[in-house]
Write a protein that holds these residues in place. Structure first.
Motif, PDB file in Angstrom:
ATOM      1  N   ALA A 271      78.211  -2.129  48.874  1.00  0.00           N
ATOM      2  CA  ALA A 271      77.921  -1.118  49.897  1.00  0.00           C
ATOM      3  C   ALA A 271      76.565  -0.464  49.646  1.00  0.00           C
ATOM      4  O   ALA A 271      75.784  -0.229  50.586  1.00  0.00           O
ATOM      5  N   LEU A 272      76.264  -0.191  48.366  1.00  0.00           N
ATOM      6  CA  LEU A 272      74.980   0.413  48.015  1.00  0.00           C
ATOM      7  C   LEU A 272      73.829  -0.530  48.360  1.00  0.00           C
ATOM      8  O   LEU A 272      72.814  -0.121  48.942  1.00  0.00           O
ATOM      9  N   GLU A 274      73.772  -2.918  50.570  1.00  0.00           N
ATOM     10  CA  GLU A 274      73.650  -3.137  52.016  1.00  0.00           C
ATOM     11  C   GLU A 274      72.983  -1.963  52.737  1.00  0.00           C
ATOM     12  O   GLU A 274      72.527  -2.127  53.866  1.00  0.00           O
ATOM     13  N   THR A 275      72.945  -0.795  52.080  1.00  0.00           N
ATOM     14  CA  THR A 275      72.219   0.335  52.685  1.00  0.00           C
ATOM     15  C   THR A 275      70.703   0.153  52.555  1.00  0.00           C
ATOM     16  O   THR A 275      69.938   0.793  53.275  1.00  0.00           O
TER      17      THR A 275
END
Length: 353
Positions: A271-272, A274-275
């Protein structure tokens, strides 16, 4: 004479079927690895292919009239192999004692010792069953117990072998050369704030991988939350270690300090990443025994990338592999439940058939 010809024909057709099944499993294994080398199907296909290869070689020797070679092959399978398994149990007991002396008492450190006693205990049970054949033959309940234990020993033993062999094979599979992020999996801290030798090896392996990549815009994601007995998060401890012991800049290191499990390490790091970049590729670094199961989680969350393992102290590997296998069994629990269906049907048939 006609009856003998029919026997030869059936034997020939049986041999051809063995070859075809072996070839099918080999092609299926290659295709599955090509499609996704992290698939849980791969260890199953690998061990199935190896078992069928054994019977294919035996069938080949038999058909060509190589009687001595055929007898030696099956002697290896039905005499030498059980001896290897038995002495593996002895080794696990020895290893378990060494592990307890070096690492102290804990549930995880008891695994190899308990597994060793389980293996040796199984052979002792079979010996007693043979010695007191008449006593056991008159007791249906005891026979059901013996058959159930034997079936469990067989399926979990074969599954463990497949898992171990494929985990080792996975370590040697070619890795990609293009990654956007390198994830370093956390581990317990010394004194609640210092990187342990095990965690240090993961960090150094990740930096080694970083140094050989052409793209120096790759970021390291140090992943690990703060345990109840830790003063700082594992991510913070790793970031401090990198800052104080390597030439990497602070900008090259990202902290993910909320995860508490291997699955969360990957999920939160993904998730990190993909930001910061769409559709990123990851290289996740952990210990060698842990790489394949971690890759299974990566596949589950649809993370693109590969696993990379660092070396582990030799005395720690048996217990670690057993722990990984148990976690894999839990992950695939319904498959193992399904493997007991033939046993249940066989027992029902023996009682009511």
């Amino acid at each position: 004479m006609l009856k003998f010809d029919k026997i030869v024909q059936v034997s020939f057709l049986g041999g051809q079927l063995v070859y075809l099944v072996t070839l099918f499993l080999f092609l299926a294994l290659l295709f599955s690895i090509w499609k996704d080398n992290r698939s849980v199907l791969n260890p199953i296909l690998l061990i199935s292919f190896l078992i069928m290869s054994y019977f294919s070689v035996g069938s080949f020797f038999y058909e060509r009239g190589f009687g001595v070679a055929h007898d030696i092959l099956f002697g290896l399978g039905f005499i030498i192999l059980p001896l290897i398994v038995f002495f593996s149990g002895i080794f696990l007991i020895y290893n378990g004692i060494i592990l307890l002396k070096k690492e102290g008492k804990s549930k995880a450190n008891l695994l190899s010792l308990l597994a060793g006693f389980g293996v040796v205990g199984f052979f002792l049970l079979i010996y007693i069953r043979i010695q007191y054949y008449q006593f056991f033959i008159n007791s249906k309940l005891l026979n059901v117990l013996i058959v159930s234990i034997s079936w469990s020993f067989l399926i979990f033993g074969v599954a463990f072998l497949g898992f171990m062999l494929y985990s080792m094979l996975y370590l040697f599979m070619p890795k990609g050369k293009q990654y956007d992020f390198i994830i370093i999996h956390g581990a317990g801290l010394l004194g609640g704030e210092r990187v342990s030798p095990l965690l240090e090896k993961r960090i150094l392996k990740a930096i080694e991988a970083y140094n050989v990549l052409d793209d120096k815009n790759v970021k390291l994601i140090v992943s690990g939350g703060q345990g109840p007995d830790e003063k700082i998060s594992e991510a913070k401890a790793m970031a401090d270690y990198i800052k104080n012991n390597t030439p990497l800049s602070n900008e090259a290191v990202l902290l993910e300090d909320k995860s508490t499990t291997t699955y969360e390490n990957l999920l939160f790091a993904k998730a990190l990443g993909e930001t910061l970049k769409p559709h990123p590729r990851f290289l996740f670094v952990t210990n060698d025994y842990h790489v394949f199961r971690t890759s299974m989680f990566a596949k589950k969350i649809k993370m693109a990338g590969d696993g990379l393992g660092c070396k582990t102290a030799s005395y720690y590997i048996p217990s670690a592999f057993i722990r990984e296998f148990i976690a894999g069994v839990v992950y695939l629990k319904w498959l193992f439940v399904a493997l007991y269906v033939p046993l249940v049907l066989l027992l029902l048939y023996s009682y009511f058939g």
